[in-house]
Design a protein around this motif. Structure first.
Motif, PDB file in Angstrom:
ATOM      1  N   UNK A  13      65.392  58.710  12.444  1.00 17.23           N
ATOM      2  CA  UNK A  13      65.756  57.305  12.593  1.00 17.23           C
ATOM      3  C   UNK A  13      65.842  56.618  11.235  1.00 17.23           C
ATOM      4  N   UNK A  14      64.962  56.993  10.320  1.00 13.37           N
ATOM      5  CA  UNK A  14      65.004  56.431   8.974  1.00 13.37           C
ATOM      6  C   UNK A  14      66.276  56.853   8.256  1.00 13.37           C
ATOM      7  N   UNK A  15      66.629  58.131   8.386  1.00 13.87           N
ATOM      8  CA  UNK A  15      67.868  58.620   7.774  1.00 13.87           C
ATOM      9  C   UNK A  15      69.082  57.928   8.387  1.00 13.87           C
ATOM     10  N   UNK A  16      69.051  57.740   9.702  1.00  9.20           N
ATOM     11  CA  UNK A  16      70.155  57.063  10.376  1.00  9.20           C
ATOM     12  C   UNK A  16      70.289  55.625   9.893  1.00  9.20           C
ATOM     13  N   UNK A  17      69.159  54.941   9.728  1.00 10.66           N
ATOM     14  CA  UNK A  17      69.195  53.560   9.265  1.00 10.66           C
ATOM     15  C   UNK A  17      69.746  53.452   7.851  1.00 10.66           C
ATOM     16  N   UNK A  18      69.480  54.465   7.017  1.00 13.12           N
ATOM     17  CA  UNK A  18      70.043  54.489   5.666  1.00 13.12           C
ATOM     18  C   UNK A  18      71.566  54.432   5.694  1.00 13.12           C
ATOM     19  N   UNK A  19      72.152  54.996   6.734  1.00  8.11           N
ATOM     20  CA  UNK A  19      73.615  55.100   6.835  1.00  8.11           C
ATOM     21  C   UNK A  19      74.284  53.800   7.282  1.00  8.11           C
ATOM     22  N   UNK A  58      81.260  60.035   3.903  1.00 16.14           N
ATOM     23  CA  UNK A  58      81.369  59.299   2.639  1.00 16.14           C
ATOM     24  C   UNK A  58      80.808  57.885   2.776  1.00 16.14           C
ATOM     25  N   UNK A  59      81.143  57.208   3.869  1.00 14.72           N
ATOM     26  CA  UNK A  59      80.640  55.848   4.089  1.00 14.72           C
ATOM     27  C   UNK A  59      79.124  55.849   4.222  1.00 14.72           C
ATOM     28  N   UNK A  60      78.573  56.859   4.883  1.00 16.50           N
ATOM     29  CA  UNK A  60      77.125  56.957   5.044  1.00 16.50           C
ATOM     30  C   UNK A  60      76.445  57.237   3.711  1.00 16.50           C
ATOM     31  N   UNK A  61      77.072  58.067   2.888  1.00 14.83           N
ATOM     32  CA  UNK A  61      76.542  58.344   1.546  1.00 14.83           C
ATOM     33  C   UNK A  61      76.512  57.071   0.713  1.00 14.83           C
ATOM     34  N   UNK A  62      77.591  56.304   0.760  1.00 14.78           N
ATOM     35  CA  UNK A  62      77.655  55.042   0.011  1.00 14.78           C
ATOM     36  C   UNK A  62      76.582  54.069   0.495  1.00 14.78           C
ATOM     37  N   UNK A  63      76.370  54.023   1.814  1.00 16.49           N
ATOM     38  CA  UNK A  63      75.345  53.137   2.371  1.00 16.49           C
ATOM     39  C   UNK A  63      73.952  53.542   1.901  1.00 16.49           C
ATOM     40  N   UNK A  64      73.694  54.849   1.846  1.00 12.09           N
ATOM     41  CA  UNK A  64      72.394  55.334   1.384  1.00 12.09           C
ATOM     42  C   UNK A  64      72.162  54.965  -0.080  1.00 12.09           C
ATOM     43  N   UNK A  65      73.203  55.114  -0.905  1.00  9.67           N
ATOM     44  CA  UNK A  65      73.089  54.738  -2.320  1.00  9.67           C
ATOM     45  C   UNK A  65      72.846  53.239  -2.446  1.00  9.67           C
ATOM     46  N   UNK A  74      65.821  44.328  -1.304  1.00  8.37           N
ATOM     47  CA  UNK A  74      65.596  44.373   0.138  1.00  8.37           C
ATOM     48  C   UNK A  74      64.161  44.054   0.535  1.00  8.37           C
ATOM     49  N   UNK A  75      63.243  44.073  -0.421  1.00 12.23           N
ATOM     50  CA  UNK A  75      61.871  43.653  -0.105  1.00 12.23           C
ATOM     51  C   UNK A  75      61.845  42.190   0.338  1.00 12.23           C
ATOM     52  N   UNK A  76      62.837  41.418  -0.122  1.00  7.72           N
ATOM     53  CA  UNK A  76      62.970  40.019   0.289  1.00  7.72           C
ATOM     54  C   UNK A  76      64.036  39.859   1.364  1.00  7.72           C
ATOM     55  N   UNK A  77      65.207  40.489   1.147  1.00  4.30           N
ATOM     56  CA  UNK A  77      66.350  40.283   2.038  1.00  4.30           C
ATOM     57  C   UNK A  77      66.262  41.095   3.324  1.00  4.30           C
ATOM     58  N   UNK A  78      65.881  42.364   3.213  1.00  2.00           N
ATOM     59  CA  UNK A  78      65.856  43.265   4.375  1.00  2.00           C
ATOM     60  C   UNK A  78      64.607  44.143   4.338  1.00  2.00           C
ATOM     61  N   UNK A  79      63.426  43.549   4.517  1.00  2.00           N
ATOM     62  CA  UNK A  79      62.181  44.320   4.387  1.00  2.00           C
ATOM     63  C   UNK A  79      61.997  45.408   5.434  1.00  2.00           C
ATOM     64  N   UNK A  80      62.837  45.386   6.500  1.00  2.00           N
ATOM     65  CA  UNK A  80      62.712  46.379   7.568  1.00  2.00           C
ATOM     66  C   UNK A  80      63.348  47.707   7.214  1.00  2.00           C
ATOM     67  N   UNK A  81      64.150  47.770   6.150  1.00  2.00           N
ATOM     68  CA  UNK A  81      64.842  49.002   5.793  1.00  2.00           C
ATOM     69  C   UNK A  81      63.856  50.081   5.339  1.00  2.00           C
ATOM     70  N   UNK A  82      64.255  51.353   5.422  1.00  2.00           N
ATOM     71  CA  UNK A  82      63.311  52.462   5.163  1.00  2.00           C
ATOM     72  C   UNK A  82      62.612  52.427   3.808  1.00  2.00           C
ATOM     73  N   UNK A  83      63.331  52.097   2.728  1.00  2.00           N
ATOM     74  CA  UNK A  83      62.703  52.128   1.408  1.00  2.00           C
ATOM     75  C   UNK A  83      61.688  51.000   1.193  1.00  2.00           C
ATOM     76  N   UNK A  84      62.049  49.729   1.427  1.00  2.00           N
ATOM     77  CA  UNK A  84      61.032  48.682   1.264  1.00  2.00           C
ATOM     78  C   UNK A  84      59.887  48.789   2.268  1.00  2.00           C
ATOM     79  N   UNK A  85      60.149  49.443   3.404  1.00  2.00           N
ATOM     80  CA  UNK A  85      59.098  49.648   4.408  1.00  2.00           C
ATOM     81  C   UNK A  85      58.236  50.869   4.075  1.00  2.00           C
ATOM     82  N   UNK A  86      58.628  51.609   3.019  1.00  2.00           N
ATOM     83  CA  UNK A  86      57.904  52.799   2.563  1.00  2.00           C
ATOM     84  C   UNK A  86      57.905  53.917   3.607  1.00  2.00           C
ATOM     85  N   UNK A  87      58.985  53.972   4.389  1.00  2.00           N
ATOM     86  CA  UNK A  87      59.137  55.070   5.333  1.00  2.00           C
ATOM     87  C   UNK A  87      59.751  56.289   4.660  1.00  2.00           C
TER      88      UNK A  87
END
Length: 295
Positions: A13-19, A58-65, A74-87
């Motif tokens: 789910x974390x990988x999917x959210x990255x995309x 390609x679009x998913x790769x760009x989204x992950x980057x 994203x710690x301010x704008x989107x704290x739910x995302x995998x990286x700022x959430x430390x998932x």
């Protein structure tokens, strides 16, 4: 409270959210429309499938980057995302993006054509690096200039089937390019304070919400005009024309509403309408392609 624990979502789910699946799905829809508009009947099924998968990767790769570069923002704008959430760790995201991007290029080169692969790479690099790393932090016109990279999916779809850059495909790119600013700026108004906190020079931050609302209205009018071009050039017929006029009038209505109701709720309504707008507009292009009505 006792007995409660924070459980990280499963890794897939974390990988999917990255995309950014919702964004990628909209991009793929316009790419598929580009494929179907490129030929009178149905495109070759095998080429279309490989093209869709390659563009999606390609679009998913760009989204992950994008997630990787924007993790502190994203710690301010989107704290739910995998990286700022430390998932997830940054190293996992880098590896994931590299695998997706490499697989995309190999698939498009070997199973589609080199033109589509080249244009897809330019789009990937443009969005993930030029826009996210540079333009987004450099100028309030970031979304205008960077919108060129996000507008390419219908061109990629068209090229996947025909192996050429057709003027009609570029017209589809133009529509998405002009649509992008009035689509994104209402959201930027809603998140104006958060963008200011992270020093991202979005237009509402640098020029104020009032100026941005005016720009949204002007772009909505420009978009109305641009969306008439498929009919005026003979690309589409009456079904599309009626749809474009009604949808465009709706966009202008919401833009005018934003000029009067200066609240976040109206801005978000405009943002969500813009997503419905582009989806229905491209659906109308597709329906008109197969059910052509003329006078």
């Amino acid at each position: 409270m006792p007995g409660l624990a924070i459980v990280a979502p499963s890794s897939w789910k974390s990988y999917l959210e990255l995309c950014k699946p919702n964004v990628v799905a909209e991009m793929l829809f316009t790419a598929i429309v580009g494929m179907l508009l490129a030929v009178p009947g149905m495109p070759p099924v095998t080429t279309a499938i490989f093209g869709i998968i390659g563009i999606a990767l390609a679009a998913s790769s760009a989204a992950a980057i994008n997630n990787l570069i924007d993790q502190r923002v994203d710690e301010i704008l989107n704290p739910h995302r995998p990286l700022p959430s430390h998932y997830m760790r940054s190293s996992e995201v880098i590896a994931f993006a590299a695998v997706l991007g490499s697989a995309s290029m190999l698939l498009l080169i070997l199973k589609v054509n080199t033109l589509t692969a080249s244009l897809t790479f330019v789009s990937l690099f443009g969005y993930a690096i030029i826009y996210t790393l540079w333009l987004k932090r450099l100028t309030p016109q970031n979304i205008v200039i960077g919108g060129a990279f996000g507008a390419t999916p219908p061109l990629l779809g068209w090229c996947a089937i025909t192996g050429e850059v057709h003027p009609y495909a570029l017209l589809l790119v133009l529509i998405i390019f002009v649509w992008t600013p009035p689509h994104f700026w209402p959201l930027a108004i809603a998140k104006q304070e958060k963008y200011a906190l992270v020093n991202i020079p979005m237009l509402p931050v640098t020029h104020g919400a009032e100026f941005t609302r005016l720009q949204i209205l002007l772009y909505a009018v420009l978009l109305f005009i641009v969306t008439l071009l498929p009919y005026l050039t003979g690309m589409s017929g009456l079904i599309y024309l009626v749809s474009a006029v009604l949808l465009g009038a709706g966009f202008i209505y919401f833009a005018v509403l934003m000029m009067h109701n200066k609240d976040v709720k109206t801005a978000m309504k405009t943002f969500w309408y813009s997503i419905v707008y582009i989806t229905l507009l491209f659906a109308a292009l597709l329906i008109d392609h197969y059910v052509r009505l003329t006078i």
